[in-house]
Write a protein that holds these residues in place. Structure first.
Motif, short mmCIF file in Angstrom:
data_model
loop_
_atom_site.label_atom_id
_atom_site.label_comp_id
_atom_site.label_asym_id
_atom_site.label_seq_id
_atom_site.Cartn_x
_atom_site.Cartn_y
_atom_site.Cartn_z
N PRO A 24 19.23 -2.54 9.86
CA PRO A 24 18.92 -1.38 9.00
C PRO A 24 18.00 -1.72 7.84
N LYS A 25 18.14 -2.91 7.29
CA LYS A 25 17.25 -3.32 6.20
C LYS A 25 15.82 -3.51 6.69
N VAL A 26 15.68 -4.13 7.85
CA VAL A 26 14.35 -4.29 8.43
C VAL A 26 13.74 -2.93 8.71
N GLU A 27 14.52 -2.03 9.29
CA GLU A 27 14.05 -0.68 9.58
C GLU A 27 13.57 0.02 8.31
N GLN A 28 14.27 -0.20 7.23
CA GLN A 28 13.93 0.46 5.96
C GLN A 28 12.53 0.06 5.51
N VAL A 29 12.21 -1.23 5.63
CA VAL A 29 10.88 -1.69 5.22
C VAL A 29 9.81 -1.18 6.19
N VAL A 30 10.09 -1.29 7.48
CA VAL A 30 9.11 -0.84 8.47
C VAL A 30 8.85 0.66 8.34
N ALA A 31 9.92 1.43 8.16
CA ALA A 31 9.76 2.88 8.06
C ALA A 31 8.91 3.28 6.87
N ALA A 32 9.01 2.53 5.78
CA ALA A 32 8.21 2.85 4.59
C ALA A 32 6.74 2.47 4.79
N HIS A 33 6.49 1.38 5.53
CA HIS A 33 5.12 0.87 5.65
C HIS A 33 4.83 0.40 7.07
N PRO A 34 4.91 1.28 8.07
CA PRO A 34 4.64 0.83 9.44
C PRO A 34 3.22 0.33 9.65
N SER A 35 2.25 0.94 9.00
CA SER A 35 0.87 0.50 9.19
C SER A 35 0.59 -0.84 8.54
N ARG A 36 1.50 -1.31 7.69
CA ARG A 36 1.36 -2.61 7.04
C ARG A 36 2.29 -3.65 7.66
N ARG A 85 8.82 -12.95 -9.16
CA ARG A 85 8.42 -13.77 -10.31
C ARG A 85 6.94 -13.64 -10.63
N TYR A 86 6.13 -13.31 -9.63
CA TYR A 86 4.69 -13.27 -9.85
C TYR A 86 4.13 -11.85 -9.83
N GLY A 87 5.00 -10.90 -10.18
CA GLY A 87 4.53 -9.55 -10.37
C GLY A 87 4.63 -8.68 -9.13
N PRO A 88 4.37 -7.39 -9.29
CA PRO A 88 4.50 -6.43 -8.19
C PRO A 88 3.50 -6.68 -7.08
N LEU A 89 3.78 -6.06 -5.94
CA LEU A 89 2.94 -6.20 -4.76
C LEU A 89 1.96 -5.03 -4.68
N THR A 90 0.83 -5.28 -4.03
CA THR A 90 -0.23 -4.28 -3.98
C THR A 90 -0.67 -4.06 -2.54
N GLU A 91 -1.87 -3.51 -2.39
CA GLU A 91 -2.42 -3.25 -1.06
C GLU A 91 -2.77 -4.53 -0.31
N THR A 92 -2.69 -5.69 -0.97
CA THR A 92 -2.98 -6.96 -0.30
C THR A 92 -1.73 -7.57 0.33
N CYS A 93 -0.63 -6.83 0.37
CA CYS A 93 0.62 -7.31 0.97
C CYS A 93 0.82 -6.68 2.35
N ALA A 94 1.32 -7.48 3.28
CA ALA A 94 1.73 -6.99 4.59
C ALA A 94 3.16 -7.45 4.87
N LEU A 136 3.53 -1.54 -4.80
CA LEU A 136 2.82 -0.45 -5.46
C LEU A 136 1.73 0.15 -4.60
N VAL A 137 2.10 0.57 -3.41
CA VAL A 137 1.21 1.34 -2.54
C VAL A 137 2.03 2.50 -2.00
N PRO A 138 1.40 3.63 -1.71
CA PRO A 138 2.16 4.77 -1.18
C PRO A 138 2.78 4.44 0.17
N ALA A 139 3.98 4.94 0.39
CA ALA A 139 4.57 4.84 1.73
C ALA A 139 3.70 5.60 2.72
#
Length: 210
Positions: free
Chosen positions: A43-55, A8-17, A203-206
Motif C-alpha cells: 500500500p505504501k508503494v502504491e501511494q507513491v506510484v499513484a501520486a506520480h506514475p509518470s515519474r 536533510r538536503y531539502g525538498p524534492l523537485t522535478e529532478t526526482c524520480a 514539490l511537483v504536482p501529482a
C-alpha cells in the motif's frame, strides 16, 4: 544517527524520480522466493506510484529460462533455484503485482537479470535524458536488489531517498541490519524517510489522473 523523518538536503523537485525495485508476482505470490511481508508495504508503494506514475520506473528481475543457464556463479544459482526458472514458474510470474501494473504506462519498466538495475540496461541514460539527479527508492529486497540499486545510484552520483516503510525483505534480521548500514555507513548519500515525508516534500504536482 540521522533522523528518520526528514529530508536533510531539502525538498524534492522535478529532478526526482521514483525507482521501484522488483515488486513482482514471483516475490509476492507463494513461490520459493516469496517475500512474506511484501503485502504489508505494497500500500505504501502504491501511494507513491499513484501520486506520480509518470515519474515512476519499475524494475523487474528476470530469472534464467532453465537450470544451468547464466554466467559464472549465476549458473550454480539457478541449479540451486531450479524451481524459480521461467520454464517452471512461467512468464506470468515475472509481471508486476497487479495493483502496480495498472500504472504502466505512464510508468516505465526496466528488465534485468542480476541484482543491480544499472548493469546491461539503459536506466542511467533514461534518467539523464529526463534531467533526473535524485531517486526515491522503494521495493525489495532491502538487502539484495535494493542494496544493488542503492549502491549503483550512489556510484553514479544520484541523491538517494530511501523509503523505509516501502521496503521489504525475506527476513527481519537482514532488513533491519541493512537499514542500520544505510544510516551509519552511507549517511551523507542516503536519506531514509517515510513515504508520508517524501510525498509532503516532493514539490511537483501529482499526476492529473492519479
Amino acid at each position: 544517527m540521522p533522523k528518520n523523518d526528514e529530508l536533510r538536503y531539502g525538498p524534492l523537485t522535478e529532478t526526482c524520480a521514483h525507482l521501484c525495485v522488483d515488486m513482482q508476482r514471483l516475490f509476492g505470490e507463494g513461490t520459493d522466493w516469496e517475500t512474506p511481508w511484501m503485502g504489508r508495504v505494497l500500500p505504501k508503494v502504491e501511494q507513491v506510484v499513484a501520486a506520480h506514475p509518470s515519474r515512476t520506473i519499475f524494475t523487474r528481475f528476470i530469472p534464467a529460462e532453465r537450470p544451468g543457464e547464466g554466467q559464472g556463479t549465476w549458473r550454480r544459482y539457478y541449479e540451486r533455484w531450479a524451481s524459480m526458472t521461467i520454464e517452471q514458474i512461467g512468464w506470468d510470474m515475472v509481471e508486476l503485482m497487479p495493483s502496480l501494473a495498472r500504472f504502466v504506462p505512464p510508468a516505465e519498466v526496466i528488465d534485468k537479470h542480476v541484482y543491480s538495475p544499472w548493469e546491461e540496461t539503459d536506466l542511467h541514460q533514461r534518467l539523464q535524458r529526463r534531467g533526473i539527479d535524485t531517486l526515491a527508492i522503494s521495493g525489495g529486497e532491502t538487502d539484495v536488489c535494493v542494496l544493488g540499486t542503492v549502491l549503483g545510484a550512489i556510484d553514479r552520483g544520484y541523491r538517494v531517498v530511501l523509503l523505509r516503510d516501502a521496503l521489504c525483505s525475506s527476513t527481519d534480521e537482514t532488513h533491519d541490519a541493512s537499514l542500520h548500514v544505510y544510516h551509519r555507513r552511507y549517511g551523507v548519500q542516503v536519506e531514509p524517510v517515510t513515504t508520508d515525508v517524501l510525498l509532503a516534500n516532493w514539490l511537483v504536482p501529482a499526476d492529473a489522473h492519479a
